[in-house]
Design a protein around this motif. Structure first.
Motif, PDB file in Angstrom:
ATOM      1  N   TRP A 160      24.971  56.548 -37.291  1.00 22.03           N
ATOM      2  CA  TRP A 160      25.948  57.628 -37.290  1.00 22.03           C
ATOM      3  C   TRP A 160      26.206  58.179 -38.679  1.00 22.03           C
ATOM      4  CZ3 TRP A 160      28.603  59.215 -32.743  1.00 22.03           C
ATOM      5  CH2 TRP A 160      28.291  58.464 -31.599  1.00 22.03           C
ATOM      6  N   ARG A 161      26.548  59.472 -38.735  1.00 19.51           N
ATOM      7  CA  ARG A 161      27.008  60.143 -39.950  1.00 19.51           C
ATOM      8  C   ARG A 161      28.343  60.826 -39.653  1.00 19.51           C
ATOM      9  NH1 ARG A 161      23.184  61.205 -43.855  1.00 19.51           N
ATOM     10  NH2 ARG A 161      25.042  61.573 -45.124  1.00 19.51           N
ATOM     11  N   MET A 162      29.087  61.162 -40.713  1.00 20.43           N
ATOM     12  CA  MET A 162      30.449  61.659 -40.564  1.00 20.43           C
ATOM     13  C   MET A 162      30.653  62.951 -41.345  1.00 20.43           C
ATOM     14  SD  MET A 162      33.900  59.755 -42.023  1.00 20.43           S
ATOM     15  CE  MET A 162      33.379  59.921 -43.752  1.00 20.43           C
ATOM     16  N   GLY A 163      31.514  63.817 -40.804  1.00 23.23           N
ATOM     17  CA  GLY A 163      31.963  65.011 -41.509  1.00 23.23           C
ATOM     18  C   GLY A 163      33.447  65.183 -41.305  1.00 23.23           C
ATOM     19  N   VAL A 164      34.201  65.438 -42.397  1.00 28.09           N
ATOM     20  CA  VAL A 164      35.659  65.577 -42.341  1.00 28.09           C
ATOM     21  C   VAL A 164      36.023  67.034 -42.581  1.00 28.09           C
ATOM     22  CG1 VAL A 164      37.858  64.739 -43.244  1.00 28.09           C
ATOM     23  CG2 VAL A 164      35.852  63.252 -43.278  1.00 28.09           C
TER      24      VAL A 164
ATOM     25  N   PRO B  94      40.570  66.687 -38.344  1.00 32.94           N
ATOM     26  CA  PRO B  94      39.617  66.060 -37.417  1.00 32.94           C
ATOM     27  C   PRO B  94      38.387  65.533 -38.145  1.00 32.94           C
ATOM     28  CG  PRO B  94      39.459  68.448 -37.294  1.00 32.94           C
ATOM     29  CD  PRO B  94      40.597  68.153 -38.220  1.00 32.94           C
ATOM     30  N   VAL B  95      37.805  64.499 -37.576  1.00 32.70           N
ATOM     31  CA  VAL B  95      36.591  63.892 -38.096  1.00 32.70           C
ATOM     32  C   VAL B  95      35.508  64.025 -37.027  1.00 32.70           C
ATOM     33  CG1 VAL B  95      35.523  61.782 -38.976  1.00 32.70           C
ATOM     34  CG2 VAL B  95      37.940  62.237 -39.423  1.00 32.70           C
ATOM     35  N   ALA B  96      34.342  64.501 -37.420  1.00 30.65           N
ATOM     36  CA  ALA B  96      33.208  64.589 -36.504  1.00 30.65           C
ATOM     37  C   ALA B  96      32.183  63.534 -36.886  1.00 30.65           C
ATOM     38  CB  ALA B  96      32.575  65.977 -36.562  1.00 30.65           C
ATOM     39  N   ARG B  97      31.661  62.830 -35.879  1.00 34.70           N
ATOM     40  CA  ARG B  97      30.581  61.876 -36.090  1.00 34.70           C
ATOM     41  C   ARG B  97      29.401  62.263 -35.208  1.00 34.70           C
ATOM     42  NH1 ARG B  97      33.956  56.446 -35.157  1.00 34.70           N
ATOM     43  NH2 ARG B  97      35.312  57.964 -34.128  1.00 34.70           N
TER      44      ARG B  97
ATOM     45  N   ARG C 213      23.322  65.502 -40.782  1.00 33.98           N
ATOM     46  CA  ARG C 213      24.509  66.036 -41.439  1.00 33.98           C
ATOM     47  C   ARG C 213      25.337  66.805 -40.434  1.00 33.98           C
ATOM     48  NH1 ARG C 213      27.606  67.184 -45.528  1.00 33.98           N
ATOM     49  NH2 ARG C 213      28.177  69.295 -46.137  1.00 33.98           N
ATOM     50  N   VAL C 214      26.650  66.555 -40.440  1.00 35.15           N
ATOM     51  CA  VAL C 214      27.600  67.323 -39.647  1.00 35.15           C
ATOM     52  C   VAL C 214      28.695  67.780 -40.593  1.00 35.15           C
ATOM     53  CG1 VAL C 214      28.787  65.183 -38.951  1.00 35.15           C
ATOM     54  CG2 VAL C 214      29.167  67.303 -37.665  1.00 35.15           C
TER      55      VAL C 214
ATOM     56  N   VAL D  10      25.472  71.209 -37.358  1.00 32.47           N
ATOM     57  CA  VAL D  10      24.752  69.944 -37.273  1.00 32.47           C
ATOM     58  C   VAL D  10      23.290  70.199 -37.618  1.00 32.47           C
ATOM     59  CG1 VAL D  10      24.035  68.038 -35.775  1.00 32.47           C
ATOM     60  CG2 VAL D  10      26.290  69.081 -35.467  1.00 32.47           C
ATOM     61  N   SER D  11      22.696  69.300 -38.420  1.00 29.04           N
ATOM     62  CA  SER D  11      21.276  69.419 -38.759  1.00 29.04           C
ATOM     63  C   SER D  11      20.693  68.035 -38.984  1.00 29.04           C
ATOM     64  CB  SER D  11      21.086  70.281 -40.018  1.00 29.04           C
ATOM     65  OG  SER D  11      21.664  69.642 -41.151  1.00 29.04           O
TER      66      SER D  11
END
Length: 354
Positions: A211-215, A226-229, A266-267, A279-280
């Motif tokens: 998993w990767r994360m984007g805040v 919100p946090v996207a994984r 990456r998100v 998302v990529s």
């Protein structure tokens, strides 16, 4: 020139968020990887959309060579410093972007990590607090906050586990969010170095995925960010930082095949569009999604835009089709995105919702 192009948008005055440059770097293991600061064309530097512009290319302002592959690249806000990380260990390198009359990015030091032999490369985040800080670590029990210029240790995490990290981020000067490779989230209070870190797992997470994360960018209410994984299997989970063990939404990305790993995933949230993320890392495309109507059904999410430029126009390097290695949102232009691919291409594009 094959470059991973870990991008960071730089600003001469970060309070005004003036888009003055893009930093990119290479990732090959052979050594001699370039770190470049690129000057964007005039149309990208303007805060408002302009008409036709005869100059459409990026120009190299300054650069350097790194004897390590650059897997992580961060600009230190309000300074001319860059921090990089990459194999074979979890130490960091600090670079000084030279004055306007020089075309050299100078190495100015290193930040060592304790017991980093055999550890994965460090994930990094930067912030300007009382002094410029870097948050770094390769595992949950090795997370530290260090003053970039003095190399003084500000915070050392206390954890009972040694889960591998995939992303780290500052929520504010006192709080850091950590994402493990298996999807767990952990909040760290920089003011409480001895407080043990607790990791909350992704609800309904499939086994074996990374998993990767984007805040989301900080808004009027920092606590509700919100946090996207995103997982290597194409699953997307949205979480509130105040309740990391609960899911706000759970969907499946519309990519043709799973990712072979999480290195290039990456998100990222759009800084100026409510509920919009990109998302990529699955193939040569970048998908843009509107999350405002998502639920926890696990259904396939329909992208509102797909950038296919790298997949259609990229050169086959012999390693297969081009793969998008990273992307970033323009800080002022809401629908403008920069993306880079494994063939060394750098695209700047603006999407329009059908």
């Amino acid at each position: 020139m094959k470059m991973k192009m870990k991008m960071k948008i730089k600003g001469k005055n970060m309070q005004r968020r003036c888009f003055s440059g893009v930093c990119v770097a290479g990732y090959e293991d052979s050594g001699g990887n370039e770190i470049l600061q690129l000057l964007p064309p005039p149309t990208l530097q303007a805060k408002e959309t302009q008409g036709l512009c005869p100059e459409r290319d990026f120009k190299v302002e300054c650069g350097a060579f790194s004897n390590r592959p650059v897997y992580g690249l961060k600009h230190v806000p309000d300074t001319s410093l860059l921090v990089t990380s990459g194999p074979p260990d979890s130490s960091l390198r600090v670079w000084q972007v030279s004055a306007e009359d020089s075309d050299v990015i100078k190495p100015v030091g290193a930040i060592a990590a304790e017991n980093d032999a055999g550890q994965p490369w460090a994930k990094i985040a930067t912030i300007s607090a009382k002094a410029p800080w870097v948050l770094h670590g390769s595992r949950l029990d090795s997370v530290r906050v260090t003053e970039v210029e003095s190399r003084k240790n500000v915070y050392t995490a206390a954890s009972r586990t040694s889960e591998e990290l995939s992303d780290v981020a500052f929520l504010d000067r006192n709080t850091a969010l950590l994402c493990c490779a298996e999807g767990q989230l952990s909040l760290a209070d920089v003011r409480q170095a001895q407080a043990p870190l607790e990791a909350a797992s992704v609800p309904w997470a499939p086994c074996g995925e990374r998993w990767r994360m984007g805040v989301a960018a900080q808004g009027s209410d920092p606590g509700s960010r919100p946090v996207a994984r995103v997982s290597s299997g194409g699953h997307l989970s949205l979480t509130d930082v105040r309740k990391t063990s609960e899911s706000l939404a759970w969907v499946k990305c519309r990519f043709p095949r799973p990712s072979s790993g999480a290195e290039f995933l990456r998100v990222s949230w759009a800084p100026a569009l409510q509920g919009c993320l990109a998302v990529s890392g699955f193939d040569g495309t970048v998908h843009v999604y509107d999350t405002q109507r998502w639920d926890s059904s696990g259904r396939e999410a329909e992208p509102i835009f797909i950038h296919k430029g790298h997949a259609l126009g990229g050169a086959d390097s012999g390693d297969g089709p081009s793969l998008v290695t990273t992307h970033a949102w323009h800080p002022q232009k809401p629908r403008t995105v920069l993306s880079a691919a494994s063939d060394g291409s750098l695209h700047v594009w603006e999407w329009v919702r059908p």
